[in-house]
Design a protein around this motif. Structure first.
Motif, PDB file in Angstrom:
ATOM      1  N   ARG A 248      39.717  45.264  46.404  1.00 19.43           N
ATOM      2  CA  ARG A 248      38.614  46.244  46.444  1.00 19.43           C
ATOM      3  C   ARG A 248      39.102  47.682  46.493  1.00 19.43           C
ATOM      4  N   GLU A 249      40.326  47.905  46.046  1.00 18.44           N
ATOM      5  CA  GLU A 249      40.890  49.254  46.045  1.00 18.44           C
ATOM      6  C   GLU A 249      40.932  49.790  44.619  1.00 18.44           C
TER       7      GLU A 249
ATOM      8  N   ALA B  26      38.103  44.984  37.304  1.00 17.35           N
ATOM      9  CA  ALA B  26      37.786  46.400  37.110  1.00 17.35           C
ATOM     10  C   ALA B  26      36.606  46.908  37.924  1.00 17.35           C
ATOM     11  N   ASN B  27      35.892  46.021  38.635  1.00 18.34           N
ATOM     12  CA  ASN B  27      34.666  46.482  39.304  1.00 18.34           C
ATOM     13  C   ASN B  27      34.946  47.113  40.660  1.00 18.34           C
ATOM     14  N   THR B  28      35.882  48.066  40.645  1.00 21.57           N
ATOM     15  CA  THR B  28      36.156  48.834  41.847  1.00 21.57           C
ATOM     16  C   THR B  28      35.256  50.062  41.846  1.00 21.57           C
ATOM     17  N   SER B  29      35.430  50.937  42.829  1.00 21.34           N
ATOM     18  CA  SER B  29      34.610  52.135  42.923  1.00 21.34           C
ATOM     19  C   SER B  29      35.526  53.330  43.222  1.00 21.34           C
ATOM     20  N   PRO B  30      35.822  54.221  42.256  1.00 21.49           N
ATOM     21  CA  PRO B  30      35.295  54.190  40.897  1.00 21.49           C
ATOM     22  C   PRO B  30      35.794  52.986  40.079  1.00 21.49           C
TER      23      PRO B  30
ATOM     24  N   VAL C  54      43.815  56.651  34.999  1.00 19.33           N
ATOM     25  CA  VAL C  54      44.105  57.140  36.356  1.00 19.33           C
ATOM     26  C   VAL C  54      43.993  55.976  37.348  1.00 19.33           C
ATOM     27  N   ILE C  55      42.933  55.208  37.214  1.00 17.35           N
ATOM     28  CA  ILE C  55      42.714  54.083  38.131  1.00 17.35           C
ATOM     29  C   ILE C  55      43.672  52.932  37.800  1.00 17.35           C
ATOM     30  N   THR C  56      43.770  52.574  36.527  1.00 22.77           N
ATOM     31  CA  THR C  56      44.590  51.396  36.202  1.00 22.77           C
ATOM     32  C   THR C  56      46.062  51.631  36.561  1.00 22.77           C
ATOM     33  N   ASP C  57      46.551  52.829  36.322  1.00 29.45           N
ATOM     34  CA  ASP C  57      47.943  53.114  36.701  1.00 29.45           C
ATOM     35  C   ASP C  57      48.123  53.102  38.221  1.00 29.45           C
TER      36      ASP C  57
END
Ligand code: NCD
Ligand code: ZN
Ligand code: ZN
Ligand code: ZN
Length: 391
Positions: A22-23, A51-55, A61-64
Motif C-alpha cells: 500500500r505504499e 498500481a492501485n496505490t495513492s497516488p 516517479v511512482i514506479t521507480d
C-alpha cells in the motif's frame, strides 16, 4: 552457514504476479518493507506490486520509487506494475513507454482494482503493449454488471442477500479481451480467475491460438461461498468467493495448465475497513504468507500437482509470463540462487496477528496446514531461515 534441509523440498524462488503493497498512500496497512518481509516468509523472491496505490502508479516517479524502495529493503525484488490509464479506470492511456524505460523497468500494466472497461482503451493498450514488449493484466469485472443489487452467484449468497459481482461480469470481459488480444496480435493476462466459465473461456481462446494467460488465487482454490454465512467482512473479496463447483473447476484448470499460475492478490486492509457490515467491508485478503501451504493442501495433497508442478505454477510460469529472466528458472549449476525450501510435513496454525504483514485480514486465521516455507534465498543471500526473516 548451514541451512537444515533434511527431508525438505527445494524449489525455485516464488514469483507473485499480483501483490498489493500500500505504499504510497496507505502505509498504515502495508509498506514495501513489511510486504517484502511477508513475501520472503512466503517463499517469494519476486513480487509485482499493483498500481492501485495513492497516488496511482501511473507515472515513472511512482514506479521507480517502488522498485528502488524494494531494492533498499533487499528481501525480494519488488517489480512495479504501472497503471494502464492515467488514474485507475481513467480515460487516457498512461505513458507506458516512459515507465517501461525507467529504473523500475515496468514489465506489466494493469488497472487492478478496476477493470479497463472501455473496449477502445483496452484495444489501444494491447496494441501499445505488444510494440513495447510489456504485458497488460486485466482485472476482469464489467462494472455495469456489478452495480446495484446484483446477487453474488450461488444459492448461499442469494439467500443471504449479498450484493456483489456475478459470473457474467467476469466472463464477459475475459471473452472480450481474448478477442481484442487476437485482433491486436497482443498478449493478455487475466487476474484472479474465479469461475468455471472463465476456465472454459481461457481454454477456448488458447485453442484459437490467442495469447492469453491466467492466474488463480490461493483463496479461490480453497474457500467457497459457504464462508459467507457468518457475514464476516474478512471473506469479502473481488472476485467474490464462488460455489464449490467453481473451486473444483479452478483446481482442475490449474492442474491441467489452463490456468497458468497462482498469484496471491495479497490485499492488506485496516481493521476498521474490514470489521463493518459485509457489504461495506473493503474487498481483499492477505495472501503472501499462506500461499504455499494452501497450494499444497488444495493441489499436492489431493494428487492434482506434484512438486515439479508447484515449481511451475509458483515460479516458472509467472516468471515466463512477465519475461523475468533472472527468476523462475530450473535449479541448475551457475544459476543465481533464488530458492525456496519447503518442509512438506510441518504442521502449523495460522495466527493472523502474528503475520509479518501490517494488516491482519487473513481468512485463514486459526486454520492448520501441513507444509511450510522454512528458508528463502535471494541471489544467494538468505532472507528467511527457520521460518524467520533475516535482516
Ligand atoms: C484488491 C485491493 O484491495 O486492492 N481487492 C480485492 O478484493 N482483490 C483489488 C483487486 O485485486 O481487485
Ligand atoms: Zn482485481
Ligand atoms: Zn488485486
Ligand atoms: Zn477484525
Amino acid at each position: 552457514d548451514v541451512i537444515e534441509a533434511d527431508g525438505q523440498v527445494l524449489l525455485p524462488g516464488f514469483v507473485d504476479l499480483h501483490t498489493h503493497l500500500r505504499e504510497p498512500g496507505r502505509e498504515d496497512t502495508e509498506t514495501i518493507e513489511s510486504g517484502s518481509a511477508a513475501a520472503a516468509l512466503g517463499g517469494y523472491t519476486a513480487v509485482f506490486a499493483m498500481a492501485n496505490t495513492s497516488p496511482v502508479a501511473d507515472s515513472v516517479v511512482i514506479t521507480d520509487h517502488v522498485w528502488r524502495r524494494g531494492q533498499e529493503v533487499g528481501l525480494v525484488d519488488v517489480h512495479p506494475v504501472g497503471a494502464v490509464t492515467v488514474g485507475l479506470a481513467g480515460k487516457q492511456l498512461a505513458e507506458m513507454a516512459t515507465m517501461a524505460a525507467g529504473v523500475g523497468a515496468v514489465k506489466m500494466f494493469s488497472d487492478d482494482g478496476h477493470c479497463v472497461a472501455d473496449p477502445l482503451i483496452m484495444r489501444r493498450a494491447l496494441e501499445y503493449s505488444s510494440s513495447l514488449g510489456v504485458l497488460i493484466a486485466q482485472h476482469a469485472e464489467e462494472p455495469r454488471l456489478t452495480v446495484g443489487a446484483v446477487a453474488h452467484e450461488g444459492p448461499t449468497a442469494a439467500r443471504l442477500g449479498l450484493a456483489g459481482w456475478p459470473r457474467a461480469a467476469e466472463e464477459s470481459i475475459v471473452a472480450r479481451d481474448a478477442l481484442l488480444a487476437r485482433d491486436a496480435g497482443a498478449r493478455v493476462h487475466i487476474c484472479h480467475a474465479s469461475t468455471a466459465g472463465t476456465v472454459e473461456l481461457v481454454k477456448w481462446a488458447r485453442g484459437q491460438g490467442i495469447a492469453i494467460t491466467a492466474e488463480v488465487t490461493p483463496h479461490h482454490l480453497l474457500l467457497d461461498d459457504s464462508r459467507l454465512e457468518t457475514y464476516d467482512g474478512v471473506n469479502r473479496v473481488n472476485p467474490p468467493l464462488r460455489e464449490a463447483s467453481d473451486v473444483a473447476a479452478l483446481r482442475k484448470g490449474l492442474a491441467e495448465g489452463i490456468l497458468d499460475c497462482v498469484a496471491t492478490d495479497h490485499a492488506p486492509h485496516a481493521e476498521q475497513d474490514k470489521c463493518c457490515e459485509f457489504s461495506a467491508a473493503r474487498p481483499g485478503m492477505l495472501g503472501l504468507e499462506t500461499a504455499l501451504a494452501i497450494v499444497v493442501q488444495t493441489m499436492v495433497t489431493p494428487g492434482l500437482l506434484d512438486w515439479r508442478g508447484v515449481a511451475r505454477v509458483m515460479s516458472e510460469r509467472p516468471a515466463e509470463i512477465v519475461g523475468l529472466t533472472d527468476q523462475g528458472r530450473p535449479i541448475a549449476v551457475g544459476e543465481p540462487a533464488n530458492l525456496t525450501l519447503v518442509d512438506p510435513d510441518h504442521e502449523w496454525t495460522v495466527r493472523a496477528p502474528e503475520l509479518a504483514s501490517l494488516s491482519h485480514n487473513s481468512p485463514f486465521d486459526a486454520m492448520t496446514f501441513g507444509a511450510k516455507v522454512t528458508a528463502t534465498l535471494l541471489r544467494g543471500r538468505v532472507t528467511v531461515r527457520g521460518g524467520k526473516v533475516q535482516s
